[in-house]
Structure formats: C-alpha cells, structure tokens
Design a protein around this motif. Structure first.
Motif, PDB file in Angstrom:
ATOM      1  N   PHE A  44       0.831  -1.200   0.000  1.00 25.03           N
ATOM      2  CA  PHE A  44       0.000   0.000   0.000  1.00 25.03           C
ATOM      3  C   PHE A  44       0.870   1.256   0.000  1.00 25.03           C
ATOM      4  CE2 PHE A  44       0.647  -0.310   4.607  1.00 25.03           C
ATOM      5  CZ  PHE A  44       0.708   1.030   5.015  1.00 25.03           C
ATOM      6  N   LEU A  47       2.207   1.689  -3.621  1.00 30.62           N
ATOM      7  CA  LEU A  47       1.140   2.147  -4.501  1.00 30.62           C
ATOM      8  C   LEU A  47       0.796   3.610  -4.258  1.00 30.62           C
ATOM      9  CD1 LEU A  47      -1.125  -1.020  -4.358  1.00 30.62           C
ATOM     10  CD2 LEU A  47      -0.041  -0.096  -6.421  1.00 30.62           C
ATOM     11  N   PHE A  48       0.759   4.017  -2.994  1.00 33.36           N
ATOM     12  CA  PHE A  48       0.447   5.416  -2.721  1.00 33.36           C
ATOM     13  C   PHE A  48       1.565   6.319  -3.235  1.00 33.36           C
ATOM     14  CE2 PHE A  48      -0.392   9.351  -0.591  1.00 33.36           C
ATOM     15  CZ  PHE A  48      -1.777   9.393  -0.477  1.00 33.36           C
ATOM     16  N   SER A  66      -3.784   4.431  -8.757  1.00 36.39           N
ATOM     17  CA  SER A  66      -2.806   4.003  -7.756  1.00 36.39           C
ATOM     18  C   SER A  66      -3.297   4.293  -6.342  1.00 36.39           C
ATOM     19  CB  SER A  66      -1.463   4.703  -7.994  1.00 36.39           C
ATOM     20  OG  SER A  66      -0.865   4.243  -9.186  1.00 36.39           O
ATOM     21  N   ALA A  70      -3.989   1.548  -3.495  1.00 37.10           N
ATOM     22  CA  ALA A  70      -3.302   1.671  -2.213  1.00 37.10           C
ATOM     23  C   ALA A  70      -4.279   1.506  -1.057  1.00 37.10           C
ATOM     24  CB  ALA A  70      -2.603   3.028  -2.122  1.00 37.10           C
TER      25      ALA A  70
END
Length: 273
Positions: A44, A47-48, A66, A70
């Motif tokens: 996560f 992705l963030f 994204s 996340a």
C-alpha cells in the motif's frame, strides 16, 4: 517503476524494477556481482507513492488508480495486523496463525467487496465501534468509479481532494493501529527470512528502507497531539477528518520532493534506466 541500488561489488548504481514481493534478485550489469535487495515497504505504501509521483508528474487519471489500489491494499494490511495481533494475544504460534490467515484471505483475494467486509468486522472487533469511514461518500467511491470504470478524465483539484481523503484515512487507521502494525510488518520479515535462507552462497543480501509518504511519519517523528496551523488533530478514537486536504498538502510538500529526488537521481553511463 524502477529504483536505484548500489552494487556491493563495484559500488556503481543499478536500476532495479520494483517487485510485487519486495524481494529483488539482481545481477550487476557492470561487474556480474549477484545480490538480493529486500525493500522494507508494504504494497500500500508503494502504490500510494506511485500515485503521488503520477500526481506530481501531471498524470491525474493514473494517480487515481494508484491511490484507489493503495487503499484496498491498506485494508488488507489492517486485517492482517488485527488477525496476527489477536493470535499474539492468545499466545498462539505466529507461523500457524499466518498460514491460517493466508488460507483465509485466498477466499476473498479476488473480491474487493468481501475484503471490505473483513475490514469492517476487524475494525468493529478491535475498536468496539462502527467503521464510520466505509460509506461511499467517505471513500470517494463515486469519483473512483467514474475515473477507473467510466473513463472520466479528472481535474487536478479533484485528484488532490481524492488523494487527501485516502491519505487521511490510511493515516488515521495507522495511528489507531499504533504498535500493532508491527504484526503485519513481521509477516513481511518472515518472508524475507525464508528467501534469505535459500540464497546461494556468495549472494549478498541488502536491506533497504525507502522514503515515502507514510514511512516518513511511521519511522520518524510521532504525529502531533494538538492541532497546529493548517493541521487537524489526530485521535486514536477516530476523530480526525477523512478529507483533510491541508494535512495531505503539507505531507506532499514535505515528502513529495523525497520521492521525486529518489526517482530522478541520475544513473551512471551505461546503467539500465
């Protein structure tokens, strides 16, 4: 997405591609040294950070995808932290608890609505109250669906607001988890340990921690107890706002440049990009 590493053999920079497992078996293109890079960063978080980079580079629609991913992966992180925390409280075997959790998660791995259901129950059992953040409005679900499923092209201001909503929610739940997040982190360390034990002789192991929008707070200073200018007070009782644009803007100003420098650091001549 690539990130820079330094070869332990020749000390030259090598560009590596992020792996889903956070484990990267590499061979230096300059001297042939084999080494393995373990990145202590959860999916996560990666992705963030990808969403943040896309936002800074002007790719608004890609940033939304994204940020949404996340949030889904953070819900999984929360469920894992809760389940392993309960196993630890019951003095159970961590390996057995992790295996049971992995087996259970496989039943919902491809069904996001069921994953949200597991998160809702985990939050209720852990905090003793309703997860007030799971309404479509609080999650920005309509905006997300318009962008991802209907091809809507969002304006930068809309993406900023959505990112702020996701950021504040993850930040709030991380604060409520507190030290319990270490249980989910330990599961990553166990995966690292298993891979490390299987590495051939002569392969160097390297552990790295990269800058990120959340790790800067989690592994740096603690969140403030009182609200200051442009900030919202956080509370372990869940009092923080879910659309705190000022807090996200502050974090973006402080940590965004770290991501940009990390991404854009030039490679030596001949290094893969």
């Amino acid at each position: 997405m690539h990130f820079p590493t330094v070869c332990p053999g020749c000390a030259r920079e090598v560009r590596a591609e992020f792996a889903d497992s956070a484990i990267h078996d590499l061979t230096c293109p300059h001297c042939g040294t084999r080494y393995c890079v373990f990145v202590r960063k959860h999916k996560f978080e990666v992705l963030f950070d990808l969403g943040t980079r896309a936002l800074l580079d002007g790719y608004a629609r890609e940033a939304v995808a994204s940020f949404a991913a996340a949030l889904e992966r953070f819900f999984e992180f929360y469920v894992r932290a809760f389940a392993l925390e309960r196993a630890a409280d019951a003095a159970g075997d961590f390996g057995e608890a992790l295996a049971a959790l992995d087996g259970t998660w496989r039943h919902v791995a491809s069904q996001s609505e069921r994953q949200v259901g597991m998160l809702a129950l985990a939050y209720l059992l852990r905090e003793g109250r309703e997860p007030d953040f799971l309404t479509p409005k609080a999650l920005g679900a309509d905006f997300r669906n318009r962008v991802i499923h209907r091809g809507y092209l969002p304006r930068r201001a809309e993406v900023d607001a959505y990112a702020a909503r996701v950021f504040a929610l993850i930040d709030r739940l991380l604060t409520e988890l507190g030290g319990s997040a270490a249980h989910a982190e330990l599961s990553q360390e166990q995966a690292f340990a298993a891979h490390l034990a299987a590495l051939p002789e002569g392969v160097t192991a390297i552990f790295e921690e990269h800058p990120g929008m959340f790790r800067a707070r989690r592994f740096g200073t603690a969140p403030p107890a009182k609200a200051g200018p442009g900030m919202t007070a956080r509370s372990v009782n869940g009092a923080s706002a879910l659309n705190d644009a000022q807090t996200f803007a502050r974090a973006l100003a402080e940590r965004g440049p770290l991501l940009d420098v990390f991404k854009r650091r030039p490679s030596p001549a001949g290094s893969p990009g």
